[in-house]
Design a protein around this motif. Structure first.
Motif, PDB file in Angstrom:
ATOM      1  N   SER A  33       0.814  -1.217   0.000  1.00  0.00           N
ATOM      2  CA  SER A  33       0.000   0.000   0.000  1.00  0.00           C
ATOM      3  C   SER A  33       0.850   1.272   0.000  1.00  0.00           C
ATOM      4  CB  SER A  33      -0.947   0.009   1.197  1.00  0.00           C
ATOM      5  OG  SER A  33      -0.225  -0.060   2.413  1.00  0.00           O
ATOM      6  N   ARG A  34       1.992   1.242   0.699  1.00  0.00           N
ATOM      7  CA  ARG A  34       2.831   2.446   0.741  1.00  0.00           C
ATOM      8  C   ARG A  34       3.447   2.723  -0.623  1.00  0.00           C
ATOM      9  NH1 ARG A  34       6.775   3.308   5.764  1.00  0.00           N
ATOM     10  NH2 ARG A  34       4.688   3.324   6.676  1.00  0.00           N
ATOM     11  N   ALA A  35       3.952   1.677  -1.279  1.00  0.00           N
ATOM     12  CA  ALA A  35       4.531   1.852  -2.616  1.00  0.00           C
ATOM     13  C   ALA A  35       3.466   2.296  -3.606  1.00  0.00           C
ATOM     14  CB  ALA A  35       5.193   0.555  -3.083  1.00  0.00           C
ATOM     15  N   LEU A  36       2.256   1.750  -3.474  1.00  0.00           N
ATOM     16  CA  LEU A  36       1.165   2.141  -4.358  1.00  0.00           C
ATOM     17  C   LEU A  36       0.796   3.604  -4.140  1.00  0.00           C
ATOM     18  CD1 LEU A  36      -1.035   1.461  -6.417  1.00  0.00           C
ATOM     19  CD2 LEU A  36      -2.477   0.727  -4.499  1.00  0.00           C
ATOM     20  N   ALA A  37       0.759   4.032  -2.881  1.00  0.00           N
ATOM     21  CA  ALA A  37       0.422   5.429  -2.587  1.00  0.00           C
ATOM     22  C   ALA A  37       1.422   6.376  -3.219  1.00  0.00           C
ATOM     23  CB  ALA A  37       0.365   5.637  -1.072  1.00  0.00           C
ATOM     24  N   THR A  38       2.706   6.016  -3.157  1.00  0.00           N
ATOM     25  CA  THR A  38       3.742   6.847  -3.786  1.00  0.00           C
ATOM     26  C   THR A  38       3.538   6.931  -5.287  1.00  0.00           C
ATOM     27  OG1 THR A  38       5.323   6.254  -2.047  1.00  0.00           O
ATOM     28  CG2 THR A  38       6.222   7.105  -4.119  1.00  0.00           C
ATOM     29  N   LEU A  39       3.263   5.803  -5.892  1.00  0.00           N
ATOM     30  CA  LEU A  39       3.049   5.774  -7.338  1.00  0.00           C
ATOM     31  C   LEU A  39       1.848   6.620  -7.733  1.00  0.00           C
ATOM     32  CD1 LEU A  39       3.991   4.308 -10.024  1.00  0.00           C
ATOM     33  CD2 LEU A  39       2.093   2.735  -9.596  1.00  0.00           C
ATOM     34  N   LEU A  40       0.745   6.467  -7.017  1.00  0.00           N
ATOM     35  CA  LEU A  40      -0.464   7.216  -7.346  1.00  0.00           C
ATOM     36  C   LEU A  40      -0.278   8.719  -7.181  1.00  0.00           C
ATOM     37  CD1 LEU A  40      -3.121   4.916  -5.628  1.00  0.00           C
ATOM     38  CD2 LEU A  40      -2.812   5.227  -8.085  1.00  0.00           C
ATOM     39  N   SER A  41       0.563   9.116  -6.236  1.00  0.00           N
ATOM     40  CA  SER A  41       0.707  10.539  -5.927  1.00  0.00           C
ATOM     41  C   SER A  41       1.602  11.280  -6.904  1.00  0.00           C
ATOM     42  CB  SER A  41       1.244  10.719  -4.502  1.00  0.00           C
ATOM     43  OG  SER A  41       2.577  10.237  -4.397  1.00  0.00           O
ATOM     44  N   ASP A  42       2.577  10.605  -7.511  1.00  0.00           N
ATOM     45  CA  ASP A  42       3.516  11.364  -8.353  1.00  0.00           C
ATOM     46  C   ASP A  42       3.605  10.874  -9.795  1.00  0.00           C
ATOM     47  OD1 ASP A  42       5.000   9.042  -8.163  1.00  0.00           O
ATOM     48  OD2 ASP A  42       6.613   9.908  -6.970  1.00  0.00           O
ATOM     49  N   HIS A  43       2.651  10.067 -10.228  1.00  0.00           N
ATOM     50  CA  HIS A  43       2.625   9.614 -11.618  1.00  0.00           C
ATOM     51  C   HIS A  43       1.268   9.904 -12.252  1.00  0.00           C
ATOM     52  CE1 HIS A  43       6.173   7.386 -10.374  1.00  0.00           C
ATOM     53  NE2 HIS A  43       6.383   7.017 -11.629  1.00  0.00           N
ATOM     54  N   GLN A  44       1.291  10.251 -13.514  1.00  0.00           N
ATOM     55  CA  GLN A  44       0.080  10.280 -14.311  1.00  0.00           C
ATOM     56  C   GLN A  44       0.023   8.991 -15.132  1.00  0.00           C
ATOM     57  OE1 GLN A  44      -0.453  13.881 -16.616  1.00  0.00           O
ATOM     58  NE2 GLN A  44      -0.796  15.131 -14.797  1.00  0.00           N
ATOM     59  N   PRO A  45      -1.138   8.647 -15.680  1.00  0.00           N
ATOM     60  CA  PRO A  45      -1.243   7.387 -16.427  1.00  0.00           C
ATOM     61  C   PRO A  45      -0.204   7.231 -17.525  1.00  0.00           C
ATOM     62  CG  PRO A  45      -3.429   8.244 -15.997  1.00  0.00           C
ATOM     63  CD  PRO A  45      -2.455   9.285 -15.512  1.00  0.00           C
ATOM     64  N   ILE A  46       0.083   8.293 -18.259  1.00  0.00           N
ATOM     65  CA  ILE A  46       1.009   8.172 -19.390  1.00  0.00           C
ATOM     66  C   ILE A  46       2.412   7.804 -18.943  1.00  0.00           C
ATOM     67  CG2 ILE A  46       1.720  10.601 -19.515  1.00  0.00           C
ATOM     68  CD1 ILE A  46       1.405  10.276 -22.610  1.00  0.00           C
ATOM     69  N   ASP A  47       2.781   8.142 -17.695  1.00  0.00           N
ATOM     70  CA  ASP A  47       4.097   7.762 -17.186  1.00  0.00           C
ATOM     71  C   ASP A  47       4.231   6.244 -17.126  1.00  0.00           C
ATOM     72  OD1 ASP A  47       4.860  10.459 -16.728  1.00  0.00           O
ATOM     73  OD2 ASP A  47       3.758  10.463 -14.844  1.00  0.00           O
ATOM     74  N   LEU A  48       3.164   5.574 -16.695  1.00  0.00           N
ATOM     75  CA  LEU A  48       3.207   4.113 -16.640  1.00  0.00           C
ATOM     76  C   LEU A  48       3.124   3.501 -18.028  1.00  0.00           C
ATOM     77  CD1 LEU A  48       1.155   2.979 -13.524  1.00  0.00           C
ATOM     78  CD2 LEU A  48       3.546   3.605 -13.729  1.00  0.00           C
ATOM     79  N   TRP A  49       2.382   4.117 -18.918  1.00  0.00           N
ATOM     80  CA  TRP A  49       2.300   3.591 -20.286  1.00  0.00           C
ATOM     81  C   TRP A  49       3.670   3.636 -20.967  1.00  0.00           C
ATOM     82  CZ3 TRP A  49      -2.456   3.253 -18.530  1.00  0.00           C
ATOM     83  CH2 TRP A  49      -3.393   2.512 -19.237  1.00  0.00           C
ATOM     84  N   ARG A  50       4.449   4.674 -20.661  1.00  0.00           N
ATOM     85  CA  ARG A  50       5.799   4.762 -21.224  1.00  0.00           C
ATOM     86  C   ARG A  50       6.699   3.672 -20.641  1.00  0.00           C
ATOM     87  NH1 ARG A  50       5.150  10.693 -20.341  1.00  0.00           N
ATOM     88  NH2 ARG A  50       4.823  11.672 -22.378  1.00  0.00           N
ATOM     89  N   ARG A  51       6.511   3.406 -19.361  1.00  0.00           N
ATOM     90  CA  ARG A  51       7.396   2.476 -18.660  1.00  0.00           C
ATOM     91  C   ARG A  51       7.023   1.012 -18.897  1.00  0.00           C
ATOM     92  NH1 ARG A  51       7.717   4.064 -12.612  1.00  0.00           N
ATOM     93  NH2 ARG A  51       8.217   6.032 -13.668  1.00  0.00           N
ATOM     94  N   HIS A  52       5.759   0.775 -19.222  1.00  0.00           N
ATOM     95  CA  HIS A  52       5.286  -0.600 -19.406  1.00  0.00           C
ATOM     96  C   HIS A  52       4.583  -0.710 -20.761  1.00  0.00           C
ATOM     97  CE1 HIS A  52       6.111  -1.327 -15.133  1.00  0.00           C
ATOM     98  NE2 HIS A  52       5.566  -0.143 -14.924  1.00  0.00           N
ATOM     99  N   PRO A  53       5.325  -0.718 -21.833  1.00  0.00           N
ATOM    100  CA  PRO A  53       4.727  -0.693 -23.180  1.00  0.00           C
ATOM    101  C   PRO A  53       3.932  -1.959 -23.479  1.00  0.00           C
ATOM    102  CG  PRO A  53       7.089  -1.090 -23.299  1.00  0.00           C
ATOM    103  CD  PRO A  53       6.797  -0.750 -21.878  1.00  0.00           C
ATOM    104  N   ALA A  54       2.886  -1.772 -24.244  1.00  0.00           N
ATOM    105  CA  ALA A  54       2.048  -2.874 -24.712  1.00  0.00           C
ATOM    106  C   ALA A  54       1.276  -2.366 -25.918  1.00  0.00           C
ATOM    107  CB  ALA A  54       1.095  -3.352 -23.623  1.00  0.00           C
ATOM    108  N   ALA A  55       0.801  -3.272 -26.716  1.00  0.00           N
ATOM    109  CA  ALA A  55       0.012  -2.901 -27.887  1.00  0.00           C
ATOM    110  C   ALA A  55      -1.426  -2.635 -27.452  1.00  0.00           C
ATOM    111  CB  ALA A  55       0.056  -4.020 -28.930  1.00  0.00           C
ATOM    112  N   TRP A  56      -1.952  -1.457 -27.832  1.00  0.00           N
ATOM    113  CA  TRP A  56      -3.313  -1.084 -27.473  1.00  0.00           C
ATOM    114  C   TRP A  56      -4.063  -0.650 -28.726  1.00  0.00           C
ATOM    115  CZ3 TRP A  56      -5.407  -1.086 -22.473  1.00  0.00           C
ATOM    116  CH2 TRP A  56      -4.512  -1.360 -21.440  1.00  0.00           C
ATOM    117  N   SER A  57      -5.251  -1.166 -28.895  1.00  0.00           N
ATOM    118  CA  SER A  57      -6.117  -0.645 -29.946  1.00  0.00           C
ATOM    119  C   SER A  57      -6.840   0.576 -29.398  1.00  0.00           C
ATOM    120  CB  SER A  57      -7.138  -1.693 -30.380  1.00  0.00           C
ATOM    121  OG  SER A  57      -8.092  -1.921 -29.337  1.00  0.00           O
ATOM    122  N   ALA A  58      -7.443   1.358 -30.286  1.00  0.00           N
ATOM    123  CA  ALA A  58      -8.183   2.547 -29.850  1.00  0.00           C
ATOM    124  C   ALA A  58      -9.302   2.164 -28.894  1.00  0.00           C
ATOM    125  CB  ALA A  58      -8.741   3.279 -31.063  1.00  0.00           C
ATOM    126  N   GLU A  59     -10.026   1.107 -29.204  1.00  0.00           N
ATOM    127  CA  GLU A  59     -11.152   0.723 -28.356  1.00  0.00           C
ATOM    128  C   GLU A  59     -10.696   0.144 -27.032  1.00  0.00           C
ATOM    129  OE1 GLU A  59     -13.643  -1.759 -30.740  1.00  0.00           O
ATOM    130  OE2 GLU A  59     -14.456  -0.056 -31.883  1.00  0.00           O
TER     131      GLU A  59
END
Length: 589
Positions: free
Chosen positions: A339-365
């Motif tokens: 929970s502490r590590a999750l709280a840190t992540l939620l507080s200082d990251h936006q979604p796109i930061d994780l998308w950059r760090r964890h790439p995957a193929a996504w369709s528009a839908e």
């Protein structure tokens, strides 16, 4: 009707919601019809005792739980149920042992904190004095934001505790995220169907075919926002300030909207074009490509601009990305022991930061389905309508910064900051009943509002000056630098000169060798602060919930200990009593 009877009616109607007032109107019309036809001797069937009714209790910090609870009460009343709607701080704790059918709608604030109006009830239910509740049937709907680790924690605690006390659920615990209606709607329908079986619908005593609810003058709401034109949008900090803070004036002309000091404006934002383009470029998707979701087909760029949340990370979003990328480390962050590590992540990251760090193929839908719906943002109103008329003023800090090597924006603040006289902002008024000036204008007022938290206190001072309030006004304000970030400096100085502000204590954290915050000023002025409160002053706090509000609360406890001779436990109880009395009010976010 004479003034005495009118006053009695006003007292009886105080605190009633729309559904209850409509019921009273229908009953009155039916009674008048009986009198006209000479049927005075016929008595309506006796109303059910309060404890045989469906009681709906809500605890709300920003108004969302109240809105959902009110909608549920209106649906219950329309279905013929005997129902009463009660705010948590108006609900007598002694009632609980006698209650038979109870619905609780309650939000969770920040890191597992109850809303201020429900603190007393939550502490009672979770505490040792709570009664056995073998005769109670109940349902709990929790509201929260999965951007926080302790999502819907208060609702979950109440649901589990009521079961421990012997009560039986008639609907499963509901957890509503910021897209509240997605869960609240189906949950309310299920709960209402069960409540009908338990409480039993009552047919109306008389049919009144011609009676129609009279709509209020304001026809705009969260669901039907008003398109407000921008009258002024100016920076009120120096060019070298750490961030841009703006004073924004919007026109309410023709809207029918009204507000009181302490209320908020809800703004339906759009995401910044630069952020939308970052997403399209990162995922190599075509913004003009149509994407289908929930029966709607829109270009992806439109989904990302005005329909989907791009700036707030959440637990479901992390789970979706972990699943798509196959990253086990990311998935482990959702475990209870992280929970502490999750709280840190939620507080200082936006979604796109994780998308950059964890790439995957996504369709528009797939992307549209994974992202949460975009929701409105609330801003404390910085004006008195008695002074500005058909206008409403806001104080907005623009979120625009560099982190993790990339530029980041805030959705609503960027949207508002870029607004000019060619753009209209979709807005509505969110009433805040617990953040009101005292009805007795001879009461003193203490206001604590660092940064943009000073906004509602500009409204308070304007209102008290305009109405000629007799009580004193004391403001604590803080920011980083005196020369560049003293918000509304000239106005406060003018208020000191004309007597509408009696005291002003300042804390500029970066101007000296050591950092000074408003909570330190509270301790320094503790003797007089405590004296004002003992004499009946009302205390208000506005601003950051996670740090400032907690630090201020701790400082107030220290003041009570140092200058009131109280023990730490007595000081906590004293502040709790002030909260319960409405003399300690917080508008925190």
């Amino acid at each position: 009707m004479d003034s005495e009877r009118l006053s009695a009616l006003e007292r009886l109607a105080e605190g009633l919601g729309p559904a209850e007032l409509y019921w009273v109107a229908a009953w009155s019309a039916a009674r008048a019809d009986q009198l006209q036809r000479g049927l005075v001797g016929i008595q309506a069937a006796p109303a059910k005792a309060a404890h045989d009714a469906l009681t709906i209790v809500y605890g709300s910090q920003t108004g969302q739980a109240k809105r959902i609870a009110t909608q549920l009460s209106e649906r219950a009343a329309a279905a013929g149920l005997s129902v009463r709607l009660v705010r948590a701080d108006a609900y007598s704790q002694r009632e609980l042992a006698k209650e038979k059918h109870l619905v609780v709608v309650i939000s969770t604030q920040g890191d597992a904190e109850p809303p201020d109006d429900a603190r007393g009830l939550v502490e009672f239910v979770l505490g040792k004095r709570a009664p056995k509740l073998a005769g109670l049937r109940y349902a709990v709907l929790g509201l929260g934001d999965s951007s926080y680790p302790q999502f819907c924690a208060i609702g979950r605690q109440l649901d589990e505790r009521l079961a421990e006390l012997g009560a039986a659920r008639f609907a499963p615990f509901g957890e509503a995220d910021v897209d509240i209606e997605a869960v609240a709607g189906p949950w309310a329908e299920q709960a209402l169907e069960q409540a009908k079986k338990l409480v039993g619908a009552q047919p109306p005593a008389a049919r009144v075919a011609t009676l129609q609810p009279v709509p209020s003058r304001a026809t705009h709401s969260r669901e039907r926002p008003f398109a407000a034109s921008v009258l002024d949008n100016q920076t009120i900090v120096a060019r070298d300030a750490a961030r841009d803070v703006r004073h924004v004036e919007l026109s309410l002309e023709g809207s029918g909207l009204s507000y009181q000091p302490g209320d908020a404006v809800g703004v339906w934002p759009q995401n910044p074009p630069g952020l939308v383009q970052q997403w399209l470029s990162l995922l190599q998707l075509d913004g003009e490509q149509l994407a289908n979701h929930d029966g709607r087909s829109l270009p992806l760029r439109q989904w990302l601009t005005s329909e989907r949340e791009l700036t707030r990370l959440s637990r479901p979003l992390i789970a979706a990305l972990a699943d798509a990328s196959g990253d086990e480390g990311l998935a482990q962050l959702l475990r209870p022991d992280q929970s502490r590590a999750l709280a840190t992540l939620l507080s200082d990251h936006q979604p796109i930061d994780l998308w950059r760090r964890h790439p995957a193929a996504w369709s528009a839908e797939e992307l549209v389905a994974a992202l949460r719906p975009l929701t409105p943002r609330l801003y404390s109103i910085a004006s008195s309508q008695k002074v500005v008329g058909d206008e409403v003023h806001l104080t907005v800090a623009t979120v625009d910064y560099i982190a993790h090597g990339e530029r980041h924006w805030g959705a609503a603040s960027s949207f508002i900051s870029a607004a000019n006289d060619e753009r209209r902002l979709p807005i509505y008024i969110e009433a805040n009943e617990r953040f009101r000036l005292p009805k007795d204008d001879a009461r003193d007022v203490i206001m604590i509002g660092p940064g943009t938290g000073v906004a509602p206190f500009r409204a308070f001072v304007q209102e008290r000056r305009e109405t000629g309030a007799r009580g004193r006004n004391w403001l604590f304000f803080g920011n980083r630098h005196f020369t560049s970030e003293f918000l509304y400096q000239l106005e406060w100085q003018a208020a000191l000169r004309d007597g509408s502000l009696n005291r002003l204590d300042l804390a500029f954290s970066r101007d000296g060798a050591s950092k000074i915050y408003v909570q330190q000023r509270l301790r320094e002025q503790g003797r007089e602060l405590y004296a004002w409160l003992q004499e009946g002053a009302h205390l208000y706090v506005c601003g950051d919930a996670n740090h400032m509000a907690k630090d201020v609360h701790a400082a107030l406890i220290d003041v009570a200990i140092a200058h009131g001779g109280q023990t730490p436990e007595q000081a906590k109880e004293w502040l709790g009593e002030l909260l319960q009395q409405g003399r300690y009010a917080r508008d925190v976010y």
